[in-house]
Design a protein around this motif. Structure first.
Motif, PDB file in Angstrom:
ATOM      1  N   GLU A   1       0.848  -1.194   0.000  1.00  0.00           N
ATOM      2  CA  GLU A   1       0.000   0.000   0.000  1.00  0.00           C
ATOM      3  C   GLU A   1       0.889   1.252   0.000  1.00  0.00           C
ATOM      4  O   GLU A   1       2.110   1.141   0.051  1.00  0.00           O
ATOM      5  N   VAL A   2       0.239   2.437  -0.054  1.00  0.00           N
ATOM      6  CA  VAL A   2       0.979   3.694   0.153  1.00  0.00           C
ATOM      7  C   VAL A   2       0.442   4.388   1.396  1.00  0.00           C
ATOM      8  O   VAL A   2      -0.725   4.221   1.749  1.00  0.00           O
ATOM      9  N   ARG A   3       1.333   5.111   2.067  1.00  0.00           N
ATOM     10  CA  ARG A   3       0.911   5.928   3.215  1.00  0.00           C
ATOM     11  C   ARG A   3       1.752   7.200   3.220  1.00  0.00           C
ATOM     12  O   ARG A   3       2.772   7.289   2.530  1.00  0.00           O
ATOM     13  N   GLU A   4       1.330   8.173   4.043  1.00  0.00           N
ATOM     14  CA  GLU A   4       2.079   9.423   4.107  1.00  0.00           C
ATOM     15  C   GLU A   4       3.479   9.195   4.674  1.00  0.00           C
ATOM     16  O   GLU A   4       3.679   8.328   5.534  1.00  0.00           O
ATOM     17  N   TYR A   5       4.388   9.998   4.149  1.00  0.00           N
ATOM     18  CA  TYR A   5       5.789   9.922   4.590  1.00  0.00           C
ATOM     19  C   TYR A   5       5.877  10.277   6.079  1.00  0.00           C
ATOM     20  O   TYR A   5       5.238  11.210   6.550  1.00  0.00           O
ATOM     21  N   GLN A   6       6.686   9.469   6.817  1.00  0.00           N
ATOM     22  CA  GLN A   6       6.939   9.753   8.228  1.00  0.00           C
ATOM     23  C   GLN A   6       8.442   9.924   8.424  1.00  0.00           C
ATOM     24  O   GLN A   6       9.238   9.355   7.677  1.00  0.00           O
TER      25      GLN A   6
ATOM     26  N   ASN B   1       4.426   9.570  -8.028  1.00  0.00           N
ATOM     27  CA  ASN B   1       3.136   9.831  -8.694  1.00  0.00           C
ATOM     28  C   ASN B   1       2.067  10.263  -7.686  1.00  0.00           C
ATOM     29  O   ASN B   1       1.340  11.240  -7.894  1.00  0.00           O
ATOM     30  N   VAL B   2       1.972   9.501  -6.568  1.00  0.00           N
ATOM     31  CA  VAL B   2       0.987   9.825  -5.530  1.00  0.00           C
ATOM     32  C   VAL B   2       1.367  11.142  -4.847  1.00  0.00           C
ATOM     33  O   VAL B   2       0.503  11.981  -4.539  1.00  0.00           O
ATOM     34  N   THR B   3       2.664  11.344  -4.618  1.00  0.00           N
ATOM     35  CA  THR B   3       3.161  12.581  -3.994  1.00  0.00           C
ATOM     36  C   THR B   3       2.767  13.808  -4.833  1.00  0.00           C
ATOM     37  O   THR B   3       2.291  14.817  -4.300  1.00  0.00           O
ATOM     38  N   ALA B   4       2.926  13.693  -6.151  1.00  0.00           N
ATOM     39  CA  ALA B   4       2.588  14.813  -7.051  1.00  0.00           C
ATOM     40  C   ALA B   4       1.090  15.088  -7.042  1.00  0.00           C
ATOM     41  O   ALA B   4       0.650  16.251  -7.109  1.00  0.00           O
ATOM     42  N   ARG B   5       0.294  14.007  -6.923  1.00  0.00           N
ATOM     43  CA  ARG B   5      -1.157  14.165  -6.960  1.00  0.00           C
ATOM     44  C   ARG B   5      -1.685  14.875  -5.712  1.00  0.00           C
ATOM     45  O   ARG B   5      -2.584  15.698  -5.763  1.00  0.00           O
ATOM     46  N   PHE B   6      -1.134  14.543  -4.531  1.00  0.00           N
ATOM     47  CA  PHE B   6      -1.653  15.085  -3.267  1.00  0.00           C
ATOM     48  C   PHE B   6      -0.788  16.212  -2.693  1.00  0.00           C
ATOM     49  O   PHE B   6      -1.109  16.762  -1.624  1.00  0.00           O
ATOM     50  N   HIS B   7       0.295  16.531  -3.389  1.00  0.00           N
ATOM     51  CA  HIS B   7       1.197  17.614  -2.964  1.00  0.00           C
ATOM     52  C   HIS B   7       1.778  17.382  -1.564  1.00  0.00           C
ATOM     53  O   HIS B   7       2.093  18.328  -0.849  1.00  0.00           O
ATOM     54  N   ARG B   8       1.814  16.136  -1.151  1.00  0.00           N
ATOM     55  CA  ARG B   8       2.460  15.750   0.110  1.00  0.00           C
ATOM     56  C   ARG B   8       3.221  14.461  -0.162  1.00  0.00           C
ATOM     57  O   ARG B   8       2.764  13.628  -0.973  1.00  0.00           O
ATOM     58  N   PRO B   9       4.366  14.223   0.509  1.00  0.00           N
ATOM     59  CA  PRO B   9       5.127  12.993   0.226  1.00  0.00           C
ATOM     60  C   PRO B   9       4.423  11.732   0.743  1.00  0.00           C
ATOM     61  O   PRO B   9       3.956  11.692   1.878  1.00  0.00           O
ATOM     62  N   TYR B  10       4.339  10.722  -0.138  1.00  0.00           N
ATOM     63  CA  TYR B  10       3.805   9.404   0.212  1.00  0.00           C
ATOM     64  C   TYR B  10       4.881   8.350  -0.077  1.00  0.00           C
ATOM     65  O   TYR B  10       5.667   8.496  -1.017  1.00  0.00           O
ATOM     66  N   VAL B  11       4.883   7.303   0.722  1.00  0.00           N
ATOM     67  CA  VAL B  11       5.856   6.215   0.494  1.00  0.00           C
ATOM     68  C   VAL B  11       5.120   4.906   0.224  1.00  0.00           C
ATOM     69  O   VAL B  11       3.981   4.707   0.671  1.00  0.00           O
ATOM     70  N   LYS B  12       5.812   4.026  -0.508  1.00  0.00           N
ATOM     71  CA  LYS B  12       5.284   2.679  -0.762  1.00  0.00           C
ATOM     72  C   LYS B  12       5.606   1.793   0.439  1.00  0.00           C
ATOM     73  O   LYS B  12       6.711   1.852   0.973  1.00  0.00           O
ATOM     74  N   VAL B  13       4.640   0.983   0.834  1.00  0.00           N
ATOM     75  CA  VAL B  13       4.844   0.028   1.937  1.00  0.00           C
ATOM     76  C   VAL B  13       4.937  -1.371   1.337  1.00  0.00           C
ATOM     77  O   VAL B  13       4.113  -1.752   0.498  1.00  0.00           O
ATOM     78  N   PHE B  14       5.957  -2.099   1.776  1.00  0.00           N
ATOM     79  CA  PHE B  14       6.168  -3.456   1.255  1.00  0.00           C
ATOM     80  C   PHE B  14       5.989  -4.471   2.383  1.00  0.00           C
ATOM     81  O   PHE B  14       6.195  -4.174   3.546  1.00  0.00           O
ATOM     82  N   GLU B  15       5.610  -5.687   1.995  1.00  0.00           N
ATOM     83  CA  GLU B  15       5.569  -6.783   2.978  1.00  0.00           C
ATOM     84  C   GLU B  15       6.104  -8.040   2.321  1.00  0.00           C
ATOM     85  O   GLU B  15       6.207  -8.130   1.093  1.00  0.00           O
ATOM     86  N   GLU B  16       6.450  -8.999   3.171  1.00  0.00           N
ATOM     87  CA  GLU B  16       7.014 -10.243   2.626  1.00  0.00           C
ATOM     88  C   GLU B  16       5.995 -10.931   1.722  1.00  0.00           C
ATOM     89  O   GLU B  16       4.838 -11.132   2.096  1.00  0.00           O
ATOM     90  N   GLU B  17       6.435 -11.270   0.519  1.00  0.00           N
ATOM     91  CA  GLU B  17       5.566 -11.992  -0.425  1.00  0.00           C
ATOM     92  C   GLU B  17       5.707 -13.467  -0.132  1.00  0.00           C
ATOM     93  O   GLU B  17       6.624 -14.138  -0.591  1.00  0.00           O
ATOM     94  N   ARG B  18       4.816 -13.996   0.696  1.00  0.00           N
ATOM     95  CA  ARG B  18       4.972 -15.315   1.275  1.00  0.00           C
ATOM     96  C   ARG B  18       4.642 -16.440   0.285  1.00  0.00           C
ATOM     97  O   ARG B  18       5.240 -17.492   0.324  1.00  0.00           O
TER      98      ARG B  18
END
Length: 289
Positions: A42-47, A58-75
């Motif tokens: 998923e994406v969430r706001e930058y912390q 792309n998401v950062t440009a759309r909302f004018h705030r930094p967003y980061v991609k969240v990754f998890e183990e692909e089990r």
């Protein structure tokens, strides 16, 4: 084999394999075969403290705030069972045929895999690809695989490991864990295709052999038949020179096999038909954890 007899055998193997996979191998399989890596979730706001390399621009440009991609183990894994169905598998002088032990080991791995929500596919090979069963999930699929292993009649009795590995490399598009179950009674070099297959996938070699592959008993005159070529001859097993030559040939073949596996960085486990394969599999899983 009669249908009722096959179903009885399938049920017997299922009970044993399911019991082992849930009681003995629980957790061991999961930690030994961990999955393909990290998958986008998923994406969430930058912390503060987030890696800037994870910023989704792309998401950062759309909302004018930094967003980061969240990754998890692909089990979820795909497990391929590469099963040798050549003539040499129909041999056994101890508790069972090599083919029977291969079936039990394959079933145990399959049930361990579905407990982890992994897909299972199968390649039956001799000196050709005899049958390919595409990867799927579920108990029904595994019971179909076990039924095929028990009743499958190959067209050829010879072995071509090279072709089997090349097929694996071409048919499995995404990275998978491939268990090659064979006595590795092969006459050709398969180092290069094994190295290529193990670079793309995670290949594990499970050698099932009979005690008589390693040493001959002293029982006098004996008729022996090459299960793959049909060549027959009589040998005098009372000759210590002949028995020693047979053992030297086995040692030489094993040294070649170990050398091939080491050069390819592939784990090899050798199990005799009179031995406990559970102990060998547990040692493999722990070694890889």
């Amino acid at each position: 084999m009669e249908t009722s007899e096959i179903l009885k055998k399938v049920r017997k193997i299922e009970i044993k394999a399911r019991g082992l996979s849930s009681n003995v191998f629980a957790g061991q399989y999961h930690s030994a075969f961990k999955g393909r890596g990290m998958a986008f979730s998923e994406v969430r706001e930058y912390q503060y403290g987030d890696d800037v390399r994870d910023i989704d621009w792309n998401v950062t440009a759309r909302f004018h705030r930094p967003y980061v991609k969240v990754f998890e183990e692909e089990r979820e894994l795909t497990v391929m069972l590469m099963i040798d169905v050549s003539g040499s598998q129909d041999f056994g002088t101890q508790r069972q045929m090599k083919r029977d032990m291969v079936t039990e080991i394959a079933a145990t791995i399959a049930f361990s895999a579905i407990q982890n929500n992994d897909k299972i596919g199968v390649v039956f090979f001799s000196d050709r690809i005899e049958k390919y069963i595409p990867p799927k999930k579920g108990r029904k699929h595994i019971l179909y695989i076990i039924r095929e292993m028990l009743d499958f009649q190959p067209e050829s009795r010879r072995t071509d490991m090279k072709q089997a590995l090349e097929f694996l490399t071409s048919v499995a598009k995404r990275r998978c864990t491939a268990f090659v179950l064979s006595d590795f009674y092969v006459r050709q070099d398969f180092l290069q295709p094994l190295q290529i297959a193990n670079r793309k996938h995670d290949v594990v070699a499970l050698q099932v052999f009979d005690q008589r592959d390693r040493e001959l008993p002293n029982v006098g005159l004996m008729r022996v038949v090459d299960a793959e070529t049909g060549y027959e001859q009589y040998i005098d097993t009372s000759s210590s020179r002949l028995r020693q030559a047979h053992e030297r040939y086995w040692i030489h073949r094993q040294e070649q096999l170990h050398d091939t596996m080491n050069k390819s960085n592939v784990d090899l486990v050798s199990i005799a038909t009179h031995e406990d394969y559970v102990k060998s599999l547990l040692m493999l899983f722990k070694r890889r954890s």
